[in-house]
Design an enzyme around this catalytic site. Structure first.
Site, PDB file in Angstrom:
ATOM      1  N   THR A   1      -7.585  -1.617   0.928  1.00 21.17           N
ATOM      2  CA  THR A   1      -8.313  -1.530  -0.343  1.00 21.17           C
ATOM      3  C   THR A   1      -9.160  -2.781  -0.575  1.00 21.17           C
ATOM      4  OG1 THR A   1      -6.372  -0.360  -1.142  1.00 21.17           O
ATOM      5  CG2 THR A   1      -7.953  -1.010  -2.797  1.00 21.17           C
TER       6      THR A   1
ATOM      7  N   SER B   1       5.321  11.980  -4.863  1.00 22.92           N
ATOM      8  CA  SER B   1       3.873  12.069  -5.032  1.00 22.92           C
ATOM      9  C   SER B   1       3.301  12.926  -3.914  1.00 22.92           C
ATOM     10  CB  SER B   1       3.292  10.653  -5.016  1.00 22.92           C
ATOM     11  OG  SER B   1       1.896  10.722  -5.101  1.00 22.92           O
TER      12      SER B   1
ATOM     13  N   ARG C   1     -10.137  -2.821   6.144  1.00 19.21           N
ATOM     14  CA  ARG C   1      -9.648  -2.712   7.518  1.00 19.21           C
ATOM     15  C   ARG C   1      -8.851  -1.421   7.711  1.00 19.21           C
ATOM     16  NH1 ARG C   1      -6.391  -8.268   8.042  1.00 19.21           N
ATOM     17  NH2 ARG C   1      -5.935  -7.704   5.888  1.00 19.21           N
TER      18      ARG C   1
ATOM     19  N   ARG D   1      -5.822   0.690   8.569  1.00 13.24           N
ATOM     20  CA  ARG D   1      -4.386   0.375   8.544  1.00 13.24           C
ATOM     21  C   ARG D   1      -3.697   0.992   9.760  1.00 13.24           C
ATOM     22  NH1 ARG D   1      -3.849   2.198   2.274  1.00 13.24           N
ATOM     23  NH2 ARG D   1      -4.691   0.350   1.281  1.00 13.24           N
TER      24      ARG D   1
ATOM     25  N   LYS E   1      -0.859   4.131  -8.111  1.00 16.00           N
ATOM     26  CA  LYS E   1      -0.753   5.502  -8.622  1.00 16.00           C
ATOM     27  C   LYS E   1       0.530   5.675  -9.432  1.00 16.00           C
ATOM     28  CE  LYS E   1       0.616  10.007  -8.020  1.00 16.00           C
ATOM     29  NZ  LYS E   1       0.433  11.368  -7.636  1.00 16.00           N
TER      30      LYS E   1
ATOM     31  N   LYS F   1       1.632   2.078  -5.061  1.00 13.25           N
ATOM     32  CA  LYS F   1       2.171   1.482  -6.292  1.00 13.25           C
ATOM     33  C   LYS F   1       1.236   1.708  -7.482  1.00 13.25           C
ATOM     34  CE  LYS F   1       2.396  -2.522  -4.214  1.00 13.25           C
ATOM     35  NZ  LYS F   1       2.021  -2.102  -2.846  1.00 13.25           N
TER      36      LYS F   1
ATOM     37  N   ASP G   1       2.336  14.815   0.903  1.00 14.05           N
ATOM     38  CA  ASP G   1       1.277  15.754   1.305  1.00 14.05           C
ATOM     39  C   ASP G   1       0.603  15.297   2.600  1.00 14.05           C
ATOM     40  OD1 ASP G   1       0.354  13.549  -0.296  1.00 14.05           O
ATOM     41  OD2 ASP G   1      -1.629  14.469  -0.293  1.00 14.05           O
TER      42      ASP G   1
ATOM     43  N   ALA H   1      -3.840  -8.082  -3.670  1.00 13.85           N
ATOM     44  CA  ALA H   1      -3.415  -6.723  -3.997  1.00 13.85           C
ATOM     45  C   ALA H   1      -4.634  -5.826  -4.169  1.00 13.85           C
ATOM     46  CB  ALA H   1      -2.596  -6.727  -5.290  1.00 13.85           C
TER      47      ALA H   1
ATOM     48  N   THR I   1       3.123 -12.356   3.264  1.00 11.41           N
ATOM     49  CA  THR I   1       2.335 -13.085   2.280  1.00 11.41           C
ATOM     50  C   THR I   1       3.127 -14.317   1.822  1.00 11.41           C
ATOM     51  OG1 THR I   1       0.963 -12.838   0.301  1.00 11.41           O
ATOM     52  CG2 THR I   1       3.120 -11.709   0.268  1.00 11.41           C
TER      53      THR I   1
ATOM     54  N   ASP J   1       0.808  -1.225   0.000  1.00 11.46           N
ATOM     55  CA  ASP J   1       0.000   0.000   0.000  1.00 11.46           C
ATOM     56  C   ASP J   1       0.841   1.275   0.000  1.00 11.46           C
ATOM     57  OD1 ASP J   1      -2.200  -1.695   0.153  1.00 11.46           O
ATOM     58  OD2 ASP J   1      -2.193  -1.651   2.346  1.00 11.46           O
TER      59      ASP J   1
HETATM   60  P1  GDP Z   1      -0.859   0.219  -3.491  1.00 11.92           P
HETATM   61  O1  GDP Z   1      -1.418  -1.056  -2.997  1.00 11.92           O
HETATM   62  O2  GDP Z   1       0.604   0.345  -3.242  1.00 11.92           O
HETATM   63  O3  GDP Z   1      -1.215   0.503  -4.922  1.00 11.92           O
HETATM   64  O4  GDP Z   1      -1.531   1.373  -2.601  1.00 11.92           O
HETATM   65  P2  GDP Z   1      -3.098   1.493  -2.263  1.00 11.92           P
HETATM   66  O5  GDP Z   1      -3.823   1.911  -3.480  1.00 11.92           O
HETATM   67  O6  GDP Z   1      -3.583   0.288  -1.550  1.00 11.92           O
HETATM   68  O7  GDP Z   1      -3.068   2.644  -1.175  1.00 11.92           O
HETATM   69  C1  GDP Z   1      -2.508   3.895  -1.441  1.00 11.92           C
HETATM   70  C2  GDP Z   1      -3.577   4.974  -1.227  1.00 11.92           C
HETATM   71  O8  GDP Z   1      -2.950   6.244  -1.170  1.00 11.92           O
HETATM   72  C3  GDP Z   1      -4.585   5.063  -2.344  1.00 11.92           C
HETATM   73  O9  GDP Z   1      -5.810   5.475  -1.825  1.00 11.92           O
HETATM   74  C4  GDP Z   1      -4.006   6.153  -3.256  1.00 11.92           C
HETATM   75  O10 GDP Z   1      -4.996   6.818  -4.004  1.00 11.92           O
HETATM   76  C5  GDP Z   1      -3.403   7.069  -2.251  1.00 11.92           C
HETATM   77  N1  GDP Z   1      -2.213   7.815  -2.685  1.00 11.92           N
HETATM   78  C6  GDP Z   1      -1.169   7.380  -3.445  1.00 11.92           C
HETATM   79  N2  GDP Z   1      -0.218   8.332  -3.515  1.00 11.92           N
HETATM   80  C7  GDP Z   1      -0.670   9.377  -2.775  1.00 11.92           C
HETATM   81  C8  GDP Z   1      -0.112  10.668  -2.445  1.00 11.92           C
HETATM   82  O11 GDP Z   1       0.994  11.016  -2.798  1.00 11.92           O
HETATM   83  N3  GDP Z   1      -0.884  11.452  -1.644  1.00 11.92           N
HETATM   84  C9  GDP Z   1      -2.110  11.092  -1.183  1.00 11.92           C
HETATM   85  N4  GDP Z   1      -2.765  11.942  -0.427  1.00 11.92           N
HETATM   86  N5  GDP Z   1      -2.644   9.905  -1.501  1.00 11.92           N
HETATM   87  C10 GDP Z   1      -1.937   9.046  -2.255  1.00 11.92           C
HETATM   88  P1  IMO Z   2      -0.863  -4.307  -2.146  1.00 11.20           P
HETATM   89  O1  IMO Z   2      -0.404  -4.899  -3.455  1.00 11.20           O
HETATM   90  C1  IMO Z   2      -0.944  -4.563   2.201  1.00 11.20           C
HETATM   91  C2  IMO Z   2      -0.978  -8.578   3.969  1.00 11.20           C
HETATM   92  C3  IMO Z   2      -2.227  -9.043   4.684  1.00 11.20           C
HETATM   93  C4  IMO Z   2      -1.629 -10.030   5.685  1.00 11.20           C
HETATM   94  C5  IMO Z   2      -0.496 -10.673   4.890  1.00 11.20           C
HETATM   95  C6  IMO Z   2      -0.878 -11.994   4.232  1.00 11.20           C
HETATM   96  O2  IMO Z   2      -2.160  -3.612  -2.226  1.00 11.20           O
HETATM   97  O3  IMO Z   2       0.228  -3.489  -1.527  1.00 11.20           O
HETATM   98  P2  IMO Z   2      -2.372 -12.702   2.176  1.00 11.20           P
HETATM   99  O4  IMO Z   2      -3.810 -12.438   1.872  1.00 11.20           O
HETATM  100  O5  IMO Z   2      -1.419 -12.231   1.139  1.00 11.20           O
HETATM  101  O6  IMO Z   2      -2.117 -14.130   2.556  1.00 11.20           O
HETATM  102  O7  IMO Z   2      -2.087 -11.858   3.504  1.00 11.20           O
HETATM  103  O8  IMO Z   2      -0.138  -9.726   3.888  1.00 11.20           O
HETATM  104  N1  IMO Z   2      -1.186  -8.116   2.571  1.00 11.20           N
HETATM  105  C7  IMO Z   2      -1.131  -6.838   2.186  1.00 11.20           C
HETATM  106  N2  IMO Z   2      -0.977  -5.707   2.906  1.00 11.20           N
HETATM  107  N3  IMO Z   2      -1.024  -4.498   0.856  1.00 11.20           N
HETATM  108  C8  IMO Z   2      -1.156  -5.613   0.112  1.00 11.20           C
HETATM  109  O9  IMO Z   2      -1.133  -5.604  -1.232  1.00 11.20           O
HETATM  110  C9  IMO Z   2      -1.248  -6.856   0.775  1.00 11.20           C
HETATM  111  N4  IMO Z   2      -1.405  -8.143   0.367  1.00 11.20           N
HETATM  112  C10 IMO Z   2      -1.346  -8.889   1.461  1.00 11.20           C
HETATM  113  O10 IMO Z   2      -2.883  -7.987   5.328  1.00 11.20           O
HETATM  114  O11 IMO Z   2      -1.035  -9.376   6.779  1.00 11.20           O
HETATM  115 MG    MG Z   3      -2.952  -1.759  -1.764  1.00 16.75          MG
END
Ligand code: GDP
Ligand code: IMO
Ligand code: MG
Length: 429
Positions: free
Chosen positions: A292, A412, A296, A298, A13, A11, A326, A34, A232, A8
């Site tokens: 996402t 970002s 839950r 974070r 974005k 990635k 930001d 993911a 994971t 999270d």
């Molecule tokens: P990922 O799994 O790595 O793709 O990340 P997620 O999408 O699960 O979570 C990142 C969250 O932060 C998302 O809601 C994005 O829209 C948001 N986000 C990403 N970059 C930025 C940033 O630079 N600033 C803010 N405010 N939000 C961001």
């Molecule tokens: P993205 O790609 C954040 C965490 C789960 C749990 C552990 C194992 O969005 O960054 P799993 O379902 O993979 O067996 O869960 O890993 N987890 C993540 N946490 N971002 C993710 O993906 C995750 N994918 C799994 O919360 O602790």
């Molecule tokens: Mg994510």
């Protein structure tokens, strides 16, 4: 592109931002655990299996290292098609299939593990990868072969039924005929995408095409280098591109690590820099840190240089994308954990042992914070470039560069595409 913390990092974005200059975007590990968010205008897209290049209409690849839940993929294709983005997808014939019984096993295993559970996303990821390694797995190519699928399904349904019932005490009933029918049907729906994606990707690279490999999860969730057993079931580091996509290491010319300006963690297990005070809640609220996939809350805390140094060591990044600068604005001072203290001892590398890791107390250095600005103001800064960032934010960026011994190329400062400070080139010439 790989995540350098607990997932999270933003990635989705960053991939979307870079994808405009890519020809292909490929996933190589993980599955529908993911959740990659992309914001375009007023629309928000949350992708779980399709690579985040879909909104740029790039060629998309789900390579062999990914575990694929057909129902999630079919739904995602339908949703994006309805929004006018018909995916141009190649799906690996060697990718393993997440079956409905994998999700039942995921739930049963988590319950059994108790305090050692990782708080999974319940998508059946661990059981799918376990079956792959134990050679019980069903691959995408099997969905296209009635006889083989039937043979494998009989074996698996029998075994999983016993495991669920006799080992875990679950009363779930597996219906072999129903399973066979459902997965043959999804095979038919996916047939047109199925191919040898290693050939597709190597042909593309040999023809000078730009391929962006999109990591899921992040370093601390890596099954070898992360916090075992709380992560994971796949390797999330850059090296996993080679095995997960069937390309040789010499073909990778840039590695971009995505780092969030602070720490967030969804799931169970110790996190040394977690803040359980009002600063932690403020980060969580301001950053809208909700899972996402699972929704839950974070857990949030300061950034951890021990993790970042490990990310540098095992990924050898050539550049960093630093996100959510930001969100961290308005916190003063900001803190960076530079090492741990374990019973009065200084620890500078991540311990392997759970007992020691659980005892790690962060040792912080402090830096002056930067002012909180409006979305419009951050947008204006992104247009002007790096020098327009508040001085304290630039100092923070430069401290991260020092820690990771890697240049920060993108910063970002908001959810949207435009809220990105482009500092130096990411793509090779
Ligand atoms: P990922 O799994 O790595 O793709 O990340 P997620 O999408 O699960 O979570 C990142 C969250 O932060 C998302 O809601 C994005 O829209 C948001 N986000 C990403 N970059 C930025 C940033 O630079 N600033 C803010 N405010 N939000 C961001
Ligand atoms: P993205 O790609 C954040 C965490 C789960 C749990 C552990 C194992 O969005 O960054 P799993 O379902 O993979 O067996 O869960 O890993 N987890 C993540 N946490 N971002 C993710 O993906 C995750 N994918 C799994 O919360 O602790
Ligand atoms: Mg994510």
């Amino acid at each position: 592109m790989v995540g350098c913390q607990w997932g999270d990092e933003g990635k989705g974005k960053i991939v979307d931002y870079l994808a405009s200059q890519a020809d292909y975007v490929a996933r190589f590990q993980g599955g529908s655990n993911a959740g990659h968010t992309i914001n375009v205008g007023h629309e928000t897209y949350k992708l779980r299996l399709l690579p985040s290049g879909v909104l740029h209409r790039k060629k998309l690849v789900i390579a062999n290292g990914v575990v694929v839940d057909p129902s999630v993929l079919i739904q995602e294709i339908a949703d994006l098609t309805n929004h006018g983005y018909t995916p141009d997808l190649a799906l690996s014939d060697r990718a393993h299939v997440t079956m409905s019984y994998h999700q039942l096993l995921d739930a049963a295993e988590e319950k059994f593990k108790g305090a050692l559970r990782s708080g999974t996303t319940m998508r059946g990821i661990g059981p799918t990868y376990s079956d792959k390694m134990a050679r019980y797995g069903i691959r995408v190519s099997d969905l296209l072969d009635t006889e083989i699928l039937k043979q494998k399904m009989t074996q698996n349904a029998t075994l999983k039924q016993k495991t669920l019932g006799s080992v875990y005490g679950s009363d779930s009933k597996l219906d072999e005929a129903q399973l066979l029918g459902a997965y043959l049907k999804s095979g038919e729906e996916l047939r047109k995408y199925v191919t040898d994606t290693s050939v597709v990707l190597n042909d593309a690279l040999d023809n000078g095409r730009r391929v962006l490999f999109e990591g899921a999860q992040g370093l601390m969730l890596d099954v070898d280098h992360g916090l075992y057993p709380f992560g994971t079931s796949s390797n999330t580091v850059a090296g996993a591109v080679c095995t997960g996509a069937g390309i040789g290491p010499k073909k990778i010319n840039e590695v971009l690590g995505v780092v969030k300006a602070y720490t967030s963690r969804v799931g169970a297990g110790p996190v040394p820099t977690e803040l359980t005070d009002e600063v932690g809640s403020k980060l969580q609220e301001k950053g809208q840190e909700f899972g996402t996939v699972t929704g839950r809350r974070r857990r949030c805390g300061w950034i951890d240089a021990v993790t970042l140094r490990l990310a540098s060591r095992v990924n050898s990044p050539t550049g960093i994308a630093l996100t959510k600068v930001d969100t961290l604005a308005g916190f003063d001072p900001v803190r960076i954990c530079v090492q741990y203290d374990v019973d009065g001892r200084t620890v500078t590398e991540q311990p392997a042992g759970l007992r020691e890791y659980s005892k790690c107390k962060p040792v912080y250095e402090e830096m002056e914070g930067w002012p909180d600005l409006s979305t419009t103001e951050w947008g204006a800064i992104a247009k002007k470039g790096y020098d327009a960032l508040p001085l304290q934010a630039r100092r923070y960026v430069e401290r991260i560069e020092q820690i990771m011994k890697t240049p920060v190329r993108l910063i970002s400062v908001g959810q949207g595409r435009d809220a990105t400070v482009y500092r130096s080139q990411v793509w090779p010439n």
